[in-house]
Design a protein around this motif. Structure first.
Motif, PDB file in Angstrom:
ATOM      1  N   ARG A 164       0.833  -1.200   0.000  1.00  9.82           N
ATOM      2  CA  ARG A 164       0.000   0.000   0.000  1.00  9.82           C
ATOM      3  C   ARG A 164       0.871   1.253   0.000  1.00  9.82           C
ATOM      4  NH1 ARG A 164      -4.370  -1.082   4.776  1.00  9.82           N
ATOM      5  NH2 ARG A 164      -2.509  -1.707   5.904  1.00  9.82           N
ATOM      6  N   SER A 165       0.319   2.344  -0.496  1.00  9.50           N
ATOM      7  CA  SER A 165       0.972   3.640  -0.397  1.00  9.50           C
ATOM      8  C   SER A 165       0.513   4.323   0.888  1.00  9.50           C
ATOM      9  CB  SER A 165       0.617   4.510  -1.598  1.00  9.50           C
ATOM     10  OG  SER A 165      -0.758   4.869  -1.545  1.00  9.50           O
ATOM     11  N   HIS A 166       1.084   5.479   1.160  1.00  9.58           N
ATOM     12  CA  HIS A 166       0.686   6.225   2.363  1.00  9.58           C
ATOM     13  C   HIS A 166      -0.767   6.668   2.268  1.00  9.58           C
ATOM     14  CE1 HIS A 166       0.153   9.987   4.693  1.00  9.58           C
ATOM     15  NE2 HIS A 166       0.814   9.318   5.607  1.00  9.58           N
ATOM     16  N   ASP A 167      -1.175   7.144   1.095  1.00  8.31           N
ATOM     17  CA  ASP A 167      -2.533   7.674   0.918  1.00  8.31           C
ATOM     18  C   ASP A 167      -3.510   6.568   0.541  1.00  8.31           C
ATOM     19  OD1 ASP A 167      -1.654  10.225   1.466  1.00  8.31           O
ATOM     20  OD2 ASP A 167      -1.280  10.723  -0.619  1.00  8.31           O
ATOM     21  N   GLN A 168      -3.476   5.468   1.257  1.00 13.38           N
ATOM     22  CA  GLN A 168      -4.291   4.316   0.887  1.00 13.38           C
ATOM     23  C   GLN A 168      -4.809   3.608   2.124  1.00 13.38           C
ATOM     24  OE1 GLN A 168      -2.352   1.758  -1.930  1.00 13.38           O
ATOM     25  NE2 GLN A 168      -3.929   0.186  -1.877  1.00 13.38           N
ATOM     26  N   TYR A 169      -6.079   3.177   2.064  1.00 14.97           N
ATOM     27  CA  TYR A 169      -6.667   2.356   3.125  1.00 14.97           C
ATOM     28  C   TYR A 169      -7.238   1.121   2.461  1.00 14.97           C
ATOM     29  CZ  TYR A 169      -9.358   0.869   7.156  1.00 14.97           C
ATOM     30  OH  TYR A 169      -9.862   0.144   8.205  1.00 14.97           O
ATOM     31  N   ASN A 170      -6.643  -0.032   2.756  1.00 17.15           N
ATOM     32  CA  ASN A 170      -6.995  -1.275   2.079  1.00 17.15           C
ATOM     33  C   ASN A 170      -6.883  -1.062   0.568  1.00 17.15           C
ATOM     34  OD1 ASN A 170      -7.351  -2.579   4.523  1.00 17.15           O
ATOM     35  ND2 ASN A 170      -9.524  -2.119   4.615  1.00 17.15           N
ATOM     36  N   ALA A 171      -7.915  -1.377  -0.191  1.00 13.36           N
ATOM     37  CA  ALA A 171      -7.810  -1.248  -1.645  1.00 13.36           C
ATOM     38  C   ALA A 171      -8.241   0.121  -2.148  1.00 13.36           C
ATOM     39  CB  ALA A 171      -8.655  -2.336  -2.329  1.00 13.36           C
ATOM     40  N   THR A 172      -8.585   1.048  -1.251  1.00  9.54           N
ATOM     41  CA  THR A 172      -9.021   2.379  -1.653  1.00  9.54           C
ATOM     42  C   THR A 172      -7.879   3.367  -1.468  1.00  9.54           C
ATOM     43  OG1 THR A 172     -11.301   1.902  -0.970  1.00  9.54           O
ATOM     44  CG2 THR A 172     -10.698   4.213  -1.266  1.00  9.54           C
ATOM     45  N   PHE A 173      -7.501   4.060  -2.529  1.00  7.04           N
ATOM     46  CA  PHE A 173      -6.457   5.074  -2.399  1.00  7.04           C
ATOM     47  C   PHE A 173      -7.071   6.455  -2.608  1.00  7.04           C
ATOM     48  CE2 PHE A 173      -6.321   3.598  -6.806  1.00  7.04           C
ATOM     49  CZ  PHE A 173      -6.292   4.785  -7.533  1.00  7.04           C
ATOM     50  N   TYR A 174      -6.537   7.419  -1.857  1.00  7.29           N
ATOM     51  CA  TYR A 174      -7.111   8.756  -1.819  1.00  7.29           C
ATOM     52  C   TYR A 174      -6.222   9.794  -2.494  1.00  7.29           C
ATOM     53  CZ  TYR A 174     -10.202   6.532   1.515  1.00  7.29           C
ATOM     54  OH  TYR A 174     -11.101   5.672   2.109  1.00  7.29           O
TER      55      TYR A 174
END
Length: 296
Positions: A164-174
């Motif tokens: 995951r990247s920093h701006d990501q929660y599970n499979a959702t990235f922001y």
């Protein structure tokens, strides 16, 4: 048949059975106040095993949207009939009824309705932490030792893991930034050790198509950017869900059956136009000046 209860359209809706239903539902941010006993709230458990209430405050996008408990309860009532021993309508009208059922059958949820209404909710029991007790035949924890195994990819391949990247929660990235690794402005990339990059014959920031192989079967994901990065030599990394298509369905752990998201054997092929200017940059640097650095 596949049935989706969804807050918004997503790719799972196009992978379905011969008959498919999409049932729109309220998101957690929407008000759920069309009930005989007024507005209702749900409960969630966070990463620290704390159970607390959650209640939407925004006006739903449609007056016809139903909450998940209502949808499930109505389907059950339509299936089993109004004379069924379970009061499905009562559950749909008042979520306290659901919580009362939970309190009677799940340890740790006693007096659920009262405790979930407290300011900070309540913590679920954790016997090893609370009382140093373990549900084993000896009443104590058991440790096991497993031999260390090394993945050996075929010649010309690397071991790929997804992350995951920093701006990501599970499979959702922001967002498209990853401050953990000093990367911004893109997600379709492969982090690769500089020595592996040189040995592969490709250059930093070239566009490639990624090919994973498992038991003689190849899977592909096109147009990824190679980024020189201090990964472990022989290993590479990519963000998910962008790289999920590289995972073969038979590539799973022996006991847990977990997909091999950390154990893919991949090689690279030059993508048409692969030498184009990079779409990613290090934080504070101009595009094309990417110099990722390790987190911390």
């Amino acid at each position: 048949m596949t049935v989706h209860i969804s807050t918004k359209p997503n790719r799972s809706h196009i992978v379905h059975g011969r008959t498919s239903l999409i049932l729109p539902t309220l998101g957690r941010t929407g008000k759920d106040d069309k009930h005989p006993k007024g507005a209702q709230f749900l409960s969630v458990e966070d990463s620290m095993s704390v159970v607390h209430s959650t209640q939407g405050r925004l006006t739903p996008v449609s007056e016809h949207l139903l909450a998940e408990p209502v949808i499930v309860a109505r389907m059950a009532e339509a299936t089993f009939g109004q004379d069924h021993p379970v009061d499905w309508k009562g559950m749909a009208d008042d979520y306290d009824v659901i919580r009362d059922h939970i309190a009677r059958v799940l340890p740790g949820f006693e007096d659920f309705n009262a405790r979930v209404r407290t300011r900070n909710g309540f913590v679920l029991p954790n016997p090893p932490c609370d009382t140093r007790s373990f549900a084993t035949d000896i009443g104590r924890g058991r440790f096991t030792v497993s031999p260390l195994e090394y993945l050996t990819p075929p010649p010309g391949h690397l071991v790929l893991q997804t992350l995951r990247s920093h701006d990501q929660y599970n499979a959702t990235f922001y967002g498209l930034d990853d401050r953990y690794r000093g990367i911004s402005g893109g997600r379709r990339m492969i982090l690769i050790h500089p020595e592996d990059l040189a040995e592969s014959g490709f250059q930093d920031r070239e566009l490639v198509n990624v090919v994973s192989t498992f038991q003689g079967v190849d899977r592909r994901a096109d147009k990824f950017r190679l980024v020189a990065y201090p990964t472990a030599k022989g290993c590479a990394a990519a963000y998910f869900p962008e790289a999920n298509g590289l995972v073969h369905k038979e590539n799973v752990a022996r006991v847990s059956n977990t997909p091999g998201f950390k154990a893919m054997f991949v090689r690279f092929e030059l993508h048409k136009g692969g030498a184009a200017v990079a779409e990613v940059s290090a934080s504070g640097e101009a595009a094309g000046e990417l110099e990722p650095t390790p987190a911390g």
